[in-house]
Design a protein around this motif. Structure first.
Motif, PDB file in Angstrom:
ATOM      1  N   LYS A   1      98.805  -2.276  25.031  1.00  0.00           N
ATOM      2  CA  LYS A   1      97.469  -2.730  25.433  1.00  0.00           C
ATOM      3  C   LYS A   1      97.171  -2.222  26.836  1.00  0.00           C
ATOM      4  CE  LYS A   1      94.501  -6.818  25.845  1.00  0.00           C
ATOM      5  NZ  LYS A   1      94.403  -8.287  25.693  1.00  0.00           N
ATOM      6  N   VAL A   2      96.016  -1.592  26.986  1.00  0.00           N
ATOM      7  CA  VAL A   2      95.600  -1.026  28.266  1.00  0.00           C
ATOM      8  C   VAL A   2      94.106  -1.275  28.424  1.00  0.00           C
ATOM      9  CG1 VAL A   2      95.362   1.106  29.618  1.00  0.00           C
ATOM     10  CG2 VAL A   2      97.379   0.769  28.194  1.00  0.00           C
ATOM     11  N   PHE A   3      93.663  -1.423  29.689  1.00  0.00           N
ATOM     12  CA  PHE A   3      92.245  -1.631  29.974  1.00  0.00           C
ATOM     13  C   PHE A   3      91.622  -0.337  30.510  1.00  0.00           C
ATOM     14  CE2 PHE A   3      94.337  -5.711  30.282  1.00  0.00           C
ATOM     15  CZ  PHE A   3      93.467  -6.571  29.639  1.00  0.00           C
ATOM     16  N   SER A   4      90.329  -0.168  30.265  1.00  0.00           N
ATOM     17  CA  SER A   4      89.587   0.929  30.894  1.00  0.00           C
ATOM     18  C   SER A   4      88.344   0.339  31.539  1.00  0.00           C
ATOM     19  CB  SER A   4      89.189   2.016  29.883  1.00  0.00           C
ATOM     20  OG  SER A   4      88.152   1.575  29.030  1.00  0.00           O
ATOM     21  N   LEU A   5      88.004   0.858  32.713  1.00  0.00           N
ATOM     22  CA  LEU A   5      86.817   0.370  33.411  1.00  0.00           C
ATOM     23  C   LEU A   5      85.594   1.066  32.829  1.00  0.00           C
ATOM     24  CD1 LEU A   5      85.534  -1.364  35.535  1.00  0.00           C
ATOM     25  CD2 LEU A   5      86.074   0.376  37.250  1.00  0.00           C
ATOM     26  N   GLY A   6      84.910   0.384  31.931  1.00  0.00           N
ATOM     27  CA  GLY A   6      83.818   0.998  31.191  1.00  0.00           C
ATOM     28  C   GLY A   6      84.372   1.774  30.006  1.00  0.00           C
ATOM     29  N   ASP A   7      83.507   2.170  29.094  1.00  0.00           N
ATOM     30  CA  ASP A   7      83.940   2.964  27.947  1.00  0.00           C
ATOM     31  C   ASP A   7      84.513   4.289  28.425  1.00  0.00           C
ATOM     32  OD1 ASP A   7      83.077   0.969  26.319  1.00  0.00           O
ATOM     33  OD2 ASP A   7      81.289   2.010  25.593  1.00  0.00           O
TER      34      ASP A   7
ATOM     35  N   VAL B   1      84.839   6.935  26.901  1.00  0.00           N
ATOM     36  CA  VAL B   1      84.006   8.029  26.412  1.00  0.00           C
ATOM     37  C   VAL B   1      82.748   7.401  25.808  1.00  0.00           C
ATOM     38  CG1 VAL B   1      85.193   8.034  24.174  1.00  0.00           C
ATOM     39  CG2 VAL B   1      83.938  10.068  24.892  1.00  0.00           C
ATOM     40  N   HIS B   2      81.601   8.044  26.003  1.00  0.00           N
ATOM     41  CA  HIS B   2      80.337   7.507  25.485  1.00  0.00           C
ATOM     42  C   HIS B   2      80.159   7.870  24.013  1.00  0.00           C
ATOM     43  CE1 HIS B   2      78.572   7.320  29.815  1.00  0.00           C
ATOM     44  NE2 HIS B   2      79.251   6.239  29.498  1.00  0.00           N
ATOM     45  N   ASN B   3      81.049   7.338  23.200  1.00  0.00           N
ATOM     46  CA  ASN B   3      80.971   7.578  21.765  1.00  0.00           C
ATOM     47  C   ASN B   3      81.553   6.359  21.054  1.00  0.00           C
ATOM     48  OD1 ASN B   3      82.192   8.641  19.066  1.00  0.00           O
ATOM     49  ND2 ASN B   3      80.691  10.174  19.672  1.00  0.00           N
ATOM     50  N   LYS B   4      80.695   5.663  20.318  1.00  0.00           N
ATOM     51  CA  LYS B   4      81.083   4.399  19.689  1.00  0.00           C
ATOM     52  C   LYS B   4      82.234   4.567  18.708  1.00  0.00           C
ATOM     53  CE  LYS B   4      78.603   2.847  16.307  1.00  0.00           C
ATOM     54  NZ  LYS B   4      77.469   2.325  15.506  1.00  0.00           N
ATOM     55  N   VAL B   5      82.211   5.647  17.949  1.00  0.00           N
ATOM     56  CA  VAL B   5      83.224   5.847  16.911  1.00  0.00           C
ATOM     57  C   VAL B   5      84.594   6.125  17.535  1.00  0.00           C
ATOM     58  CG1 VAL B   5      83.830   7.144  14.839  1.00  0.00           C
ATOM     59  CG2 VAL B   5      81.433   6.760  15.394  1.00  0.00           C
ATOM     60  N   GLU B   6      84.624   6.975  18.571  1.00  0.00           N
ATOM     61  CA  GLU B   6      85.890   7.271  19.250  1.00  0.00           C
ATOM     62  C   GLU B   6      86.406   6.037  19.982  1.00  0.00           C
ATOM     63  OE1 GLU B   6      89.174   9.568  20.808  1.00  0.00           O
ATOM     64  OE2 GLU B   6      87.951   9.513  18.988  1.00  0.00           O
ATOM     65  N   MET B   7      85.498   5.271  20.577  1.00  0.00           N
ATOM     66  CA  MET B   7      85.914   4.037  21.255  1.00  0.00           C
ATOM     67  C   MET B   7      86.520   3.049  20.261  1.00  0.00           C
ATOM     68  SD  MET B   7      85.812   3.886  24.481  1.00  0.00           S
ATOM     69  CE  MET B   7      86.088   2.119  24.567  1.00  0.00           C
ATOM     70  N   SER B   8      85.963   2.989  19.065  1.00  0.00           N
ATOM     71  CA  SER B   8      86.498   2.100  18.040  1.00  0.00           C
ATOM     72  C   SER B   8      87.921   2.510  17.668  1.00  0.00           C
ATOM     73  CB  SER B   8      85.599   2.138  16.799  1.00  0.00           C
ATOM     74  OG  SER B   8      86.109   1.325  15.776  1.00  0.00           O
ATOM     75  N   ARG B   9      88.163   3.811  17.585  1.00  0.00           N
ATOM     76  CA  ARG B   9      89.513   4.303  17.279  1.00  0.00           C
ATOM     77  C   ARG B   9      90.502   3.887  18.368  1.00  0.00           C
ATOM     78  NH1 ARG B   9      93.093   8.429  18.375  1.00  0.00           N
ATOM     79  NH2 ARG B   9      91.795   9.236  20.071  1.00  0.00           N
ATOM     80  N   LEU B  10      90.084   4.070  19.629  1.00  0.00           N
ATOM     81  CA  LEU B  10      90.965   3.726  20.751  1.00  0.00           C
ATOM     82  C   LEU B  10      91.175   2.216  20.863  1.00  0.00           C
ATOM     83  CD1 LEU B  10      89.551   6.261  23.368  1.00  0.00           C
ATOM     84  CD2 LEU B  10      91.796   6.350  22.269  1.00  0.00           C
TER      85      LEU B  10
ATOM     86  N   GLN C   1      91.090  -1.755  25.762  1.00  0.00           N
ATOM     87  CA  GLN C   1      90.027  -2.753  25.957  1.00  0.00           C
ATOM     88  C   GLN C   1      89.171  -2.347  27.144  1.00  0.00           C
ATOM     89  OE1 GLN C   1      91.270  -6.864  26.033  1.00  0.00           O
ATOM     90  NE2 GLN C   1      89.388  -7.530  27.055  1.00  0.00           N
ATOM     91  N   SER C   2      87.880  -2.208  26.895  1.00  0.00           N
ATOM     92  CA  SER C   2      86.940  -1.828  27.951  1.00  0.00           C
ATOM     93  C   SER C   2      86.521  -3.068  28.734  1.00  0.00           C
ATOM     94  CB  SER C   2      85.715  -1.153  27.336  1.00  0.00           C
ATOM     95  OG  SER C   2      84.771  -0.821  28.326  1.00  0.00           O
ATOM     96  N   VAL C   3      86.526  -2.951  30.072  1.00  0.00           N
ATOM     97  CA  VAL C   3      86.144  -4.081  30.917  1.00  0.00           C
ATOM     98  C   VAL C   3      85.096  -3.638  31.941  1.00  0.00           C
ATOM     99  CG1 VAL C   3      88.338  -5.284  30.685  1.00  0.00           C
ATOM    100  CG2 VAL C   3      88.031  -3.631  32.540  1.00  0.00           C
ATOM    101  N   SER C   4      84.401  -4.606  32.511  1.00  0.00           N
ATOM    102  CA  SER C   4      83.405  -4.339  33.549  1.00  0.00           C
ATOM    103  C   SER C   4      83.935  -4.837  34.890  1.00  0.00           C
ATOM    104  CB  SER C   4      82.088  -5.046  33.223  1.00  0.00           C
ATOM    105  OG  SER C   4      82.252  -6.455  33.333  1.00  0.00           O
ATOM    106  N   TYR C   5      83.162  -4.631  35.937  1.00  0.00           N
ATOM    107  CA  TYR C   5      83.560  -5.120  37.267  1.00  0.00           C
ATOM    108  C   TYR C   5      83.732  -6.641  37.268  1.00  0.00           C
ATOM    109  CZ  TYR C   5      82.235  -0.497  38.976  1.00  0.00           C
ATOM    110  OH  TYR C   5      82.155   0.851  39.181  1.00  0.00           O
ATOM    111  N   ASN C   6      82.941  -7.325  36.448  1.00  0.00           N
ATOM    112  CA  ASN C   6      83.012  -8.784  36.394  1.00  0.00           C
ATOM    113  C   ASN C   6      84.301  -9.286  35.754  1.00  0.00           C
ATOM    114  OD1 ASN C   6      80.445  -8.990  37.547  1.00  0.00           O
ATOM    115  ND2 ASN C   6      79.430  -8.907  35.553  1.00  0.00           N
TER     116      ASN C   6
ATOM    117  N   ILE D   1      90.925   4.609  35.119  1.00  0.00           N
ATOM    118  CA  ILE D   1      89.642   5.069  35.667  1.00  0.00           C
ATOM    119  C   ILE D   1      89.217   6.271  34.826  1.00  0.00           C
ATOM    120  CG2 ILE D   1      88.464   6.077  37.658  1.00  0.00           C
ATOM    121  CD1 ILE D   1      89.268   3.193  38.115  1.00  0.00           C
ATOM    122  N   ARG D   2      88.077   6.180  34.212  1.00  0.00           N
ATOM    123  CA  ARG D   2      87.652   7.229  33.279  1.00  0.00           C
ATOM    124  C   ARG D   2      87.241   8.509  33.996  1.00  0.00           C
ATOM    125  NH1 ARG D   2      82.026   4.268  31.336  1.00  0.00           N
ATOM    126  NH2 ARG D   2      81.284   3.780  33.425  1.00  0.00           N
TER     127      ARG D   2
END
Length: 284
Positions: free
Chosen positions: A31-37, A39-48, A54-59, A71-72
């Protein structure tokens, strides 16, 4: 019907690098976090995400305390790294090397303009992750312009240092440059073309690619700025160009009279997805 996939479409180096780092980390940690997606692709993000990303925001920073965060490729401002250090977040920096170099260039440009009482002007999209990272290098002391109209923010009596977001259009950059030269009240103008050629060179290629087919299917995430720009290039060359995010958006009527179909995509579109789209077209 003959279906061809553009060999030059798909992930750019920066995205490949970021996803490769993510896959390695996921294999090690689960399990790893990324700050924001990442990659801007819903299908690839779903695979990852299925692999544990897990994509996270500043909050959400407090949720990542003591854990690993990527960091992307777009890069981040210095503030992000300071916040991460304070929370003992293990940062894995996947900033695209081209973007990282541009961040350093922006800082040098700002210092040069400070000494000359000038302005740093960045051609880019406001709010875009890369642009946020660039302006953050100089505490937001830079003017972001998206078009010629935005140049009204610039004081043409003062020195100007023009740079660009790496994924901007070369044509627009040349227009902005020409307009600055036309309106400048002094000759202290520095123009630094910082557009990534791996991305910008796709424009003329896709223009010619799109002309070869009866129908063109452009595959891209709906929130990809690069995708929107490249789609317009294809659409201008071939009015029978359709933009989709995945195979569920395909429509049979698009192909009723088509003998040839070309499939291409953005720098955030995986090759496997374009191949999946080709298979989906044959089953319509």
């Amino acid at each position: 019907m003959k279906i061809s996939i553009d060999e030059k479409s798909g992930f750019c180096f920066g995205v490949v690098n970021a996803i490769s780092k993510a896959e390695i980390l996921l294999g090690e940690k689960g399990k790893v976090f990324s700050l924001g997606d990442i990659v801007h692709n819903k299908v690839e993000m779903s695979r990852l995400e299925n692999l544990g990303l897990q994509s996270v925001s500043y909050n959400d920073f407090t949720k990542v305390m003591g854990k690993t965060m990527i960091i992307r490729a777009h890069g981040e401002p210095p503030l992000t790294y300071r916040m991460a250090r304070e929370l003992c977040i293990d940062i894995v920096d996947a900033t695209c090397p081209v973007v990282a170099k541009l961040q350093k260039t922006v800082k040098k440009a700002w210092k040069q303009m400070q000494e000359a009482d000038g302005q740093v002007v960045i051609l880019g999209k406001r709010g875009h992750a890369e642009v946020v990272g660039l302006t953050g290098q100089v505490d937001e002391d830079a003017i972001v312009v998206e078009n010629l109209e935005d140049l009204r923010q610039v004081d043409f009596k003062k020195p100007i240092y023009l740079l660009s977001q790496t994924t901007q259009s070369l044509e627009l950059f040349d227009e902005v440059k020409a307009e600055i030269y036309r309106r400048a009240k002094n000759d202290n103008i520095t123009i630094h073309d910082t557009i990534c050629r791996q991305v910008s060179n796709r424009n003329p290629h896709l223009r010619e690619f799109s002309k070869q087919f009866d129908v063109v299917i452009f595959v891209s995430g709906h929130h990809s700025s690069n995708g929107k720009a490249l789609y317009e290039v294809c659409r201008a060359a071939n009015e029978n160009t359709y933009k989709i995010e995945d195979g569920t958006e395909l429509r049979g009527e698009w192909f009723e009279n088509a003998e040839t179909v070309g499939i291409c995509g953005a720098t955030s579109t995986p090759k496997w997805l374009m191949e999946q789209i080709a298979t989906a077209i044959t089953t319509l």
